[in-house]
Design an enzyme around this catalytic site. Structure first.
Site, PDB file in Angstrom:
ATOM      1  N   LYS A 282      -8.200  56.809 -22.519  1.00  0.00           N
ATOM      2  CA  LYS A 282      -8.712  55.510 -22.084  1.00  0.00           C
ATOM      3  C   LYS A 282      -9.405  54.826 -23.257  1.00  0.00           C
ATOM      4  O   LYS A 282     -10.237  55.422 -23.936  1.00  0.00           O
ATOM      5  CB  LYS A 282      -9.695  55.720 -20.930  1.00  0.00           C
ATOM      6  CG  LYS A 282      -9.852  54.546 -20.004  1.00  0.00           C
ATOM      7  CD  LYS A 282     -10.628  54.943 -18.751  1.00  0.00           C
ATOM      8  CE  LYS A 282     -10.730  53.783 -17.776  1.00  0.00           C
ATOM      9  NZ  LYS A 282     -11.462  54.158 -16.560  1.00  0.00           N
ATOM     10  N   GLU A 368     -12.892  55.158   0.249  1.00  0.00           N
ATOM     11  CA  GLU A 368     -13.866  54.441   1.067  1.00  0.00           C
ATOM     12  C   GLU A 368     -13.849  54.875   2.532  1.00  0.00           C
ATOM     13  O   GLU A 368     -14.907  54.931   3.177  1.00  0.00           O
ATOM     14  CB  GLU A 368     -13.614  52.933   0.969  1.00  0.00           C
ATOM     15  CG  GLU A 368     -13.901  52.336  -0.404  1.00  0.00           C
ATOM     16  CD  GLU A 368     -12.733  52.455  -1.363  1.00  0.00           C
ATOM     17  OE1 GLU A 368     -12.873  52.016  -2.520  1.00  0.00           O
ATOM     18  OE2 GLU A 368     -11.674  52.989  -0.963  1.00  0.00           O
ATOM     19  N   ARG A 396     -11.505  48.523   3.412  1.00  0.00           N
ATOM     20  CA  ARG A 396     -10.630  49.680   3.572  1.00  0.00           C
ATOM     21  C   ARG A 396     -11.185  50.678   4.591  1.00  0.00           C
ATOM     22  O   ARG A 396     -10.451  51.507   5.107  1.00  0.00           O
ATOM     23  CB  ARG A 396     -10.451  50.379   2.223  1.00  0.00           C
ATOM     24  CG  ARG A 396      -9.980  49.457   1.127  1.00  0.00           C
ATOM     25  CD  ARG A 396      -9.753  50.202  -0.162  1.00  0.00           C
ATOM     26  NE  ARG A 396      -8.354  50.091  -0.557  1.00  0.00           N
ATOM     27  CZ  ARG A 396      -7.748  50.908  -1.400  1.00  0.00           C
ATOM     28  NH1 ARG A 396      -8.395  51.908  -1.936  1.00  0.00           N
ATOM     29  NH2 ARG A 396      -6.492  50.741  -1.704  1.00  0.00           N
TER      30      ARG A 396
END
Length: 627
Positions: A282, A368, A396
């Site tokens: 990353k 979530e 969600r």
């Protein structure tokens, strides 16, 4: 050396480039992405990590005929640059510019709109099944990060895809922050062995032969599979994915273009479900992002030379910071308070809490739904869970909020960050629906503070309730008001009259109260005196104060939420239920459409929710009433 990127208008042009030219293209892509994110902000680290992977995908496969579904989508900047959007890339994430995420309306190379995580496998499987139903033969690929693999829907997609065994390629982009580390030469050796077309075909032929043999064929096949999985399991997570019915390949170096090309060319000839595990770094290519990938995951404008992030509005504390500090203080006096995050401890301000109370902090990953029901279980055991989520991400977990929390009247506090428009991330991230989807739930107390000081009092109030509560607040800094050192409990369901006037009233919720006050002061210069009500509570709403303000003959409701089912609708319901007629009501909020990307101030101005917009609406309504 002449620029290669400037000449790329179609990804098919990559097929004519040499390996040396592909390396140069990778460097140019990184430079373009860094320059644009330094100016506009954006998801820098994820996109830098997949540059070589993106080049290899577009070199081997044939977009848009072959469909590439990018999970979350914040890793798709190189994809945008290689698919004809280089000239407009400087408008990334700005009002009227290109989106920071794949968007079907923007390009035929964006086959699916994304913005939230873990959806790519399900979407790609749908595309693959649709392809087969139409009798077509294109490839379908899903590129999903290891962080997104913490989301339950990813495994639902894997489970279904493995059962159907369609021609589907899933690329697991592992950036060394979760699933497994790069195991070096051995992983490359295993990958090359497994990706061989001969080995793949021989394995399939052997399985078919053993299954066809009577008596002992199936038993022999089971033994062979166990032997293979035992060897691979020593070095790779292949057993997990093969248990879902996928052929597993990897892990391989996601920055090695020749190896990626070799692997993709081999897989292109497969006709069943395959998962390729690639290891990437990353932030690769930009030292500041490599050193701090979390900060540069989604970053505001920064100095390219130093990596120093340029600060926005100074002085006032952020709502997120005030929330984090208030919860930490409250937890010191109440050992039952626990905090739950869905992979966003920094973004939600819970990192200090996690450091001070490590046994009372839980990061559940990008999950979530699980976060909400997990908190419900904690509440059922006598704890006071605080679930900190962004408004658009709480969507969600709506079913769990309804059935697992509110139905049981469990005392879970939802701290809803990024409510209202959030800015440049655009429609997938705006939190403009929460007032509508929250206020319909029985037993849920819903609050929104006018400023950062009122936020901490609402948190204290919520934690003293016997049932569930939600406090929603915006992204960004507060107004710089003094912060009380002692928490106070607010009277539930009672608003605050902050200004008195005889010519009408603005009933505002949350931070829109400030705009209402300023608009009233501006109109007062014209001799128009308006009352201003800080509603505080969306549910239960202050019916008495609203009825009192009806005496002015004209009401304006002001919210940073969609009008459909929102706060203004709640006020209309009060008037209908009380049988009040003859009062003109004008609702100000967002219309029945998705709000585009842009700075928060730009968007509020565009929708008439800034001070000039409110003043204009009042003038218009008064003019119509007088006509």
């Amino acid at each position: 050396m002449p620029s290669i990127l400037s000449k790329i208008t179609d990804p098919r042009q990559l097929k004519k480039l040499s390996l040396r030219e592909l390396d140069q293209l990778a460097a140019e892509l990184r430079e373009r992405i860094i320059d644009t994110c330094a100016a506009n902000g954006g998801h820098l680290a994820p996109s830098l990590g997949v540059v070589e992977l993106t080049i290899a995908l577009h070199r081997v496969f044939d977009s848009p005929l072959d469909k590439i579904v990018w999970d979350v989508g914040h890793q798709a900047y190189a994809h945008k640059l290689l698919t004809g959007r280089n000239e407009v890339f400087g408008t990334l994430r700005t009002l009227g510019g290109i989106s920071g995420f794949p968007k079907r309306a923007e390009s035929p190379h964006d086959c699916f709109d994304v913005g939230h995580s873990s959806t790519s496998i399900s979407a790609a499987l749908g595309c693959a099944v649709g392809r087969d139903l139409k009798g077509e033969r294109n490839k379908v690929l899903a590129v999903i990060g290891d962080g997104s693999m913490t989301g339950g829907i990813a495994y639902e997609g894997l489970n279904h895809a493995g059962e159907l065994n369609k021609d589907l390629v899933v690329i697991l982009n592992d950036n060394e922050m979760s699933i497994s580390p790069n195991v070096g030469a051995m992983s490359t050796l295993l990958s090359r062995t497994i990706t061989s077309e001969f080995v793949h075909k021989a394995k399939k032929d052997l399985e078919a032969f053993l299954e066809s043999m009577p008596m002992f064929g199936r038993s022999a096949l089971k033994v062979a599979k166990r032997a293979e999985e035992s060897l691979k399991g020593l070095f790779t997570p292949g057993m997990l994915f093969e248990a879902f019915g996928f052929e597993y390949i990897g892990p391989i170096d996601g920055h090695d273009i020749p190896l990626l090309l070799q692997t993709f060319e081999a897989v292109k000839r497969f006709d069943d479900a395959v998962l390729i595990h690639v290891i990437t770094k990353k932030g690769k290519g930009y030292p500041a992002a490599e050193a701090n990938p979390s900060l540069f995951h989604g970053v505001g404008p920064f100095e390219k030379a130093t990596g120093k992030v340029l600060k926005g509005k100074g002085g006032a504390a952020s709502y997120t910071g005030i929330f984090g500090e208030a919860i930490r203080k409250l937890a010191r006096d109440n050992e039952k308070i626990v905090a739950v995050s869905a992979a966003m401890p920094d973004g939600t301000g819970l990192s200090p809490f996690a450091k001070e109370f490590p046994t009372r902090f839980f990061d559940v990953g990008i999950a979530e739904q699980h976060a909400v029901t997990f908190a419900a279980g904690l509440a059922a055991e006598g704890f006071r869970p605080v679930v900190a989520l962004y408004s658009s991400f709480l969507q969600r977990g709506f079913d769990q909020l309804c059935h697992d929390v509110c139905l049981q009247e469990l005392p879970v506090l939802f701290a809803i960050d990024r409510a209202g428009v959030v800015g440049n991330d655009g429609p997938t991230h705006h939190g403009v629906f929460d007032l509508s989807y929250l206020r319909q739930l029985p037993g849920l107390t819903v609050m929104a503070p006018k400023d950062e000081n009122e936020l901490q009092h609402m948190l204290f109030t919520a934690l003293n309730l016997d049932g569930p509560a939600a406090v929603r607040y915006p992204r960004g800094n507060g107004f710089g008001v003094p912060i009380d050192q002692i928490f106070k409990e607010l009277p539930v369901g009672k608003g605050e009259l902050v200004r008195k006037g005889k010519d009408g009233a603005i009933i505002a919720i949350g931070t829109m109260v400030q705009a209402a006050v300023e608009a009233a002061e501006e109109l007062a210069k014209e001799g128009v005196e308006l009352s201003v009500m800080n509603a505080r509570f969306v549910k239960p709403i202050d019916r008495d104060l609203i009825i009192q303000l009806c005496g002015t003959g004209m009401l304006f409701t002001l919210e940073d939420n969609v009008l459909q089912g929102g706060f203004g609708t709640a006020v209309l319901e009060v008037l209908e239920e009380e049988g009040i007629i003859g009062v003109k009501v004008t609702r100000l909020g967002y219309p029945d459409s998705y709000v585009e990307q842009g700075e928060q101030a730009e968007l509020k101005a565009a929708y008439g929710l800034d001070v000039p917009g409110v003043v204009k609406s009042v003038r218009k309504a008064r003019g119509a009433a007088a006509a």
